[in-house]
Design an enzyme around this catalytic site. Structure first.
Site, PDB file in Angstrom:
ATOM      1  N   SER A  52      -6.479 -13.781   0.928  1.00 27.07           N
ATOM      2  CA  SER A  52      -5.439 -13.893   1.952  1.00 27.07           C
ATOM      3  C   SER A  52      -5.719 -12.966   3.123  1.00 27.07           C
ATOM      4  O   SER A  52      -6.306 -11.884   2.943  1.00 27.07           O
ATOM      5  CB  SER A  52      -4.105 -13.522   1.297  1.00 27.07           C
ATOM      6  OG  SER A  52      -3.155 -13.206   2.277  1.00 27.07           O
TER       7      SER A  52
ATOM      8  N   TYR B  95       1.430  -7.976  -3.202  1.00 25.88           N
ATOM      9  CA  TYR B  95       0.747  -9.277  -3.096  1.00 25.88           C
ATOM     10  C   TYR B  95      -0.657  -9.070  -2.523  1.00 25.88           C
ATOM     11  O   TYR B  95      -1.652  -9.538  -3.085  1.00 25.88           O
ATOM     12  CB  TYR B  95       1.565 -10.209  -2.194  1.00 25.88           C
ATOM     13  CG  TYR B  95       0.797 -11.450  -1.792  1.00 25.88           C
ATOM     14  CD1 TYR B  95       0.479 -12.432  -2.713  1.00 25.88           C
ATOM     15  CD2 TYR B  95       0.366 -11.632  -0.470  1.00 25.88           C
ATOM     16  CE1 TYR B  95      -0.243 -13.564  -2.340  1.00 25.88           C
ATOM     17  CE2 TYR B  95      -0.345 -12.759  -0.092  1.00 25.88           C
ATOM     18  CZ  TYR B  95      -0.650 -13.716  -1.033  1.00 25.88           C
ATOM     19  OH  TYR B  95      -1.373 -14.834  -0.670  1.00 25.88           O
TER      20      TYR B  95
END
Ligand SMILES: NC(=O)c1ccc[n+]([C@@H]2O[C@H](COP(=O)([O-])OP(=O)(O)OC[C@H]3O[C@@H](n4cnc5c(N)ncnc54)[C@H](O)[C@@H]3O)[C@@H](O)[C@H]2O)c1
Length: 329
Positions: free
Chosen positions: A124, A149
């Site tokens: 990501s 995350y």
């Protein structure tokens, strides 16, 4: 290729599995159909995957994963299964440990044991965290994640590197940049904005509008994955292990307010904006340097914001009820 797509009931996985199947590959879909967002939307996606066998398996369940790999003999694996969502991770860190750490480790291990030729996995843009210099380059330091995350996504890159180095499992990490399009995720800004506009409700704009995202259209992301899939990294003068990482973004950041204005223009409605503070874990700007991707696959995402929003809105109008129901769930 005999390909496993994990997270195939999810936004990106669903599009990828459909494309690979229509290209004539054997594709198997896996997802645990968790309820992070409406299961009805995930099931509706799976129903569109005609001719693609679907397995409801949690990647944290090693025995089920092992049994599937022993039966299917996959040559290629694309791991898109993960607990996504930056903001959710602030309050629910353990869900990220389960899917993104334990689940990913299981997947690496079964890929190693079954000599998978190429594992691609989702990372990501959030790994760039507090990184200030723009655009983000793959060689930038990425040791200051702004959320758990992001920390698990960076951990995935390091875990994959170590399996590539120790066990010669070829793998490629893909740093996605705010993907949007039909069948999108109800927890992400494009669907949240669209739902508010359809309902005539106000829109929350964080960091008082001082936000920009490198919005990337789903078909472009799928095209990049399809092009990366047949080329596992090899060991050469530049790489000591068969592992590599690419930014998968369009390389053109868009101010959040411009994104909203384009959506408003296409839907023919204007929303009241509520300007809010920055949310914990969020980043102010994302911007992908796409030169590395371009040099390897001779393609970079290129669908313009206007065209991307046109296609997104076409879907939105056809599936309005499904989206609004799934946002209410
Ligand atoms: N969409 C984006 O803009 C974006 C940006 C950066 C990174 N990513 C990453 O790309 C991947 C796909 O994202 P998406 O937008 O399609 O998200 P998504 O939530 O729509 O899809 C993920 C899917 O994985 C499944 N899943 C979660 N945990 C699982 C587990 N333990 N076992 C099996 N299945 C599990 C979920 O049920 C879901 O259907 C994720 O890894 C995400 O973190 C996405």
């Amino acid at each position: 290729m005999n390909i496993l797509v994990t997270g195939a009931a999810g936004f990106i996985g669903f599009h990828l599995a459909s494309r690979l199947a229509s290209d004539g590959h054997r594709v198997v879909a896996l997802d645990n159909l968790n309820d992070y967002y409406a299961v009805s939307l995930k099931q509706a996606r799976v129903e569109q995957l005609h001719g693609v066998p679907f397995h409801r398996i949690d990647i944290a369940d090693l025995a089920s994963l092992e049994a599937l790999f022993a039966r299917e003999r996959f040559t290629h694996v694309v791991n898109l299964a993960a607990q996504a969502g930056v903001r959710h991770s602030v309050e629910h860190p353990h869900e990220y440990g389960h899917s993104n750490l334990t689940g990913f480790l299981n997947l690496l291990d079964v890929c190693k044991r079954h000599a998978v030729e190429h594992l691609l996995y989702a990372s990501s843009s959030s790994v760039y965290g507090r990184q200030k210099s723009l655009p983000f380059r793959e060689s930038d330091p990425v040791d200051q994640p702004a959320s758990i995350y992001a920390a698990t996504k960076r951990a995935n890159e390091m875990m994959a590197y170590s399996y590539a180095d120790l066990h010669r499992l070829p793998s490629t990490g893909m740093r996605f940049f705010t993907v949007y399009g039909p069948w999108g995720r109800p927890d992400m800004a494009p669907c949240l904005f669209a739902a508010s506009l359809l309902r005539g409700e106000p829109i929350d704009i964080f960091n008082h509008g001082r936000m920009a995202r490198d919005f990337t259209y789903i078909d472009d992301v799928v095209e990049c994955i399809v092009r990366l899939l047949p080329y596992p990294p090899t060991v050469d003068a530049e790489r000591s292990a068969p592992h590599d990482i690419y930014n998968l973004g369009r390389g053109k950041p868009i101010a959040l307010l411009d994104f909203v204005a384009t959506l408003e223009a296409r839907l023919g409605v204007t929303a009241t904006k509520h300007f809010r503070q920055m949310q914990p874990g969020d980043m102010e700007r994302t911007w992908a340097d796409t030169r590395k991707l371009q040099s390897v696959i001779h393609y970079t995402p290129q669908v313009s914001l206007e065209r991307g929003i046109d296609r997104f809105v076409d879907w939105l109008l056809d599936y309005r009820e499904l989206l609004l129901e799934s946002m209410a769930a």
